[in-house]
Write a protein that holds these residues in place. Structure first.
Motif, short mmCIF file in Angstrom:
data_model
loop_
_atom_site.label_atom_id
_atom_site.label_comp_id
_atom_site.label_asym_id
_atom_site.label_seq_id
_atom_site.Cartn_x
_atom_site.Cartn_y
_atom_site.Cartn_z
N LYS A 137 0.84 -1.20 0.00
CA LYS A 137 0.00 0.00 0.00
C LYS A 137 0.87 1.25 0.00
CE LYS A 137 -3.63 2.65 0.63
NZ LYS A 137 -4.53 2.98 -0.50
N GLU A 138 1.94 1.22 0.80
CA GLU A 138 2.87 2.35 0.83
C GLU A 138 3.56 2.53 -0.52
OE1 GLU A 138 6.73 3.90 3.45
OE2 GLU A 138 5.71 2.02 3.95
N LEU A 139 3.92 1.40 -1.17
CA LEU A 139 4.53 1.48 -2.50
C LEU A 139 3.58 2.11 -3.51
CD1 LEU A 139 6.72 0.74 -4.58
CD2 LEU A 139 5.67 -1.53 -4.75
N ALA A 140 2.32 1.70 -3.48
CA ALA A 140 1.34 2.26 -4.42
C ALA A 140 1.13 3.75 -4.16
CB ALA A 140 0.01 1.51 -4.30
N ASP A 141 1.05 4.14 -2.90
CA ASP A 141 0.87 5.57 -2.59
C ASP A 141 2.10 6.38 -3.01
OD1 ASP A 141 -1.57 4.94 -1.53
OD2 ASP A 141 -0.90 4.91 0.56
N THR A 142 3.29 5.79 -2.82
CA THR A 142 4.51 6.47 -3.27
C THR A 142 4.52 6.62 -4.79
OG1 THR A 142 5.72 5.55 -1.38
CG2 THR A 142 7.03 6.40 -3.21
N PHE A 143 4.05 5.59 -5.48
CA PHE A 143 3.97 5.65 -6.94
C PHE A 143 2.99 6.73 -7.39
CE2 PHE A 143 2.85 4.19 -11.21
CZ PHE A 143 4.08 3.80 -11.70
N ASP A 144 1.87 6.86 -6.67
CA ASP A 144 0.91 7.91 -7.00
C ASP A 144 1.52 9.29 -6.76
OD1 ASP A 144 -1.06 6.20 -7.80
OD2 ASP A 144 -2.08 6.13 -5.86
N GLY A 145 2.29 9.42 -5.68
CA GLY A 145 2.96 10.69 -5.44
C GLY A 145 3.96 11.02 -6.53
N MET A 146 4.68 10.01 -7.00
CA MET A 146 5.62 10.22 -8.10
C MET A 146 4.87 10.64 -9.37
SD MET A 146 8.21 7.48 -9.89
CE MET A 146 6.80 6.60 -10.59
N LEU A 147 3.71 10.05 -9.62
CA LEU A 147 2.91 10.44 -10.79
C LEU A 147 2.44 11.88 -10.67
CD1 LEU A 147 0.75 7.26 -11.46
CD2 LEU A 147 2.66 8.10 -12.80
N ASP A 148 2.12 12.31 -9.44
CA ASP A 148 1.74 13.72 -9.25
C ASP A 148 2.87 14.65 -9.67
OD1 ASP A 148 -0.75 13.03 -8.28
OD2 ASP A 148 -0.11 13.02 -6.18
N ARG A 149 4.09 14.30 -9.24
CA ARG A 149 5.23 15.15 -9.59
C ARG A 149 5.53 15.11 -11.08
NH1 ARG A 149 6.85 12.64 -4.78
NH2 ARG A 149 8.11 11.11 -5.90
N ILE A 150 5.40 13.92 -11.68
CA ILE A 150 5.66 13.80 -13.12
C ILE A 150 4.62 14.57 -13.91
CG2 ILE A 150 5.68 12.18 -15.06
CD1 ILE A 150 6.94 10.12 -13.23
#
Length: 388
Positions: A153-166
């Motif tokens: 779950k933490e990995l998925a949320d981190t991935f979503d945060g990375m997508l926000d920045r991208i």
């Protein structure tokens, strides 16, 4: 993911089977330790005591036999043979039943391990499938993994945060490219119109002189814009060289260089410096200070003021000028963003000043911020890591 599931299945299944083998071995050892003694205790009462009839033998206790009677040698040998045969048969039956149970347990363990591995890796499959669908046209989509709190779950949320920045970066680059194309197209259109319309008929020398001055002025603006774009690109790449820079001396030199411009605009410049040294690129830092002070002079009114303060806390430039909405201040750090619509007037600038300042500050590990003054104008501050 299938290979990972197979690995996890082998791991989980192997551990479960190993636990079953160990359990079977412990049970076998414990049973074999006491089995023959228990069989002997059960067999002894079935043999008659010497001097007594066999019909009373079953009624006697085994512990009383040792104290009150002596079994004859023939019966003793028979008891031992019966005890050994019964114990061996029981152990053999135990091994057979345990082996069959272990086989069924192993098959069930492998199936259970496969199911468990699938359950554990299911979020990974969801992340992989959704990540494959992402492209430049649907960067707004997010994984939004619905799962209990944990590493995945933490990995998925981190991935979503990375997508926000991208997404923010891509959108910024797209706006930058569109704005740069628009800014470059405007002077080209002006030059073409001046050449086609201004020189269409037989031009007089005076008209040629005006067209020439217009073309030179437009070319100068284009050159300034291109230099700003190149400087922004260089600062975005980070620092290629580092040296000790006296920021207070840089501030004094830039202020002195812009004194004539300030005098022409009837603007008073107040300079306050305290010794401070930073590590970075001297050329970029000079551009940073120059852009801040030039921006404060450009977006001011005749008879206004500019205060430049350089010290251990960083660089602060305060100017008077038109009132700026507080919500519009963060947008000023984006390329080609202005507090007012562009008028294409001489000396207006390309709208890259504060964006270059922010980029240079980031390259030096610092931060550029600003706030609108209630009476008008802007207070811009740049904080940089200090080196004494």
């Amino acid at each position: 993911m299938k290979s990972e599931r197979a690995r996890l299945t082998r791991l989980y299944g192997g551990l479960l089977v190993l636990a079953g083998v160990l359990l079977m071995g412990v049970v076998y050892l414990l049973v074999s330790e006491t089995l023959y003694a228990n069989v002997m205790s059960a067999v002894v009462p079935t043999f008659p005591l010497e001097g007594q009839s066999a019909q009373y033998a079953p009624a006697l206790r085994a512990d009383s036999l040792a104290e009150t009677a002596v079994v004859d040698s023939a019966n003793t040998k028979t008891m031992q043979e019966v005890t050994t045969a019964a114990g061996d048969a029981a152990l053999s039956q135990l091994l057979t039943v345990s082996g069959i149970s272990l086989g069924a347990y192993s098959a069930l363990s492998v199936a259970l391990a496969w199911w468990m591995a699938g359950r554990v890796l299911r979020p990974v499959g969801v992340i992989t499938a959704r990540a494959r669908r992402l492209s430049g046209s649907n960067l707004h989509e997010r994984l939004a993994l619905k799962a209990p709190p944990g590493e995945l779950k933490e990995l998925a949320d981190t991935f979503d945060g990375m997508l926000d920045r991208i997404e923010e970066l891509v959108s910024s680059r797209q706006r930058f490219a569109a704005n740069a194309a628009h800014e470059l197209r405007t002077p080209l259109a002006v030059q073409r119109a001046a050449a086609e319309i201004g020189l269409a008929d037989d031009p007089t020398p005076e008209k040629v002189a005006r067209i020439r001055a217009k073309l030179i002025d437009t070319a100068a603006g284009s050159e300034q814009l291109i230099e700003g774009l190149l400087l922004l690109a260089v600062s975005d790449e980070g620092l290629h060289r580092r040296e000790r820079v006296a920021l207070d001396e840089t501030g004094a030199a830039v202020t002195e260089a812009l004194a004539a411009d300030a005098k022409a605009r009837s603007i008073t410049v107040e300079l306050t410096t305290r010794p401070v040294t930073v590590v970075g690129d001297a050329v970029l830092l000079d551009h940073l200070v120059h852009n801040l002070v030039a921006n404060a002079l450009r977006h001011n009114h005749p008879g206004g003021r500019v205060r430049v303060d350089v010290g251990p806390d960083g660089l602060e430039v305060v100017n008077t000028g038109p009132v700026i909405a507080p919500e519009a201040v963060p947008l000023l750090f984006e390329p080609f963003r202005r507090a007012r619509a562009r008028l294409h007037a001489p000396g207006e600038g390309a709208g890259l000043g504060l964006s270059i300042v922010a980029s240079i500050a980031r390259a030096h590990g610092g931060e550029a911020t600003a706030r609108a003054n209630p009476e008008g104008g802007l207070t811009a501050r740049v904080s940089l890591p200090r080196r004494i």
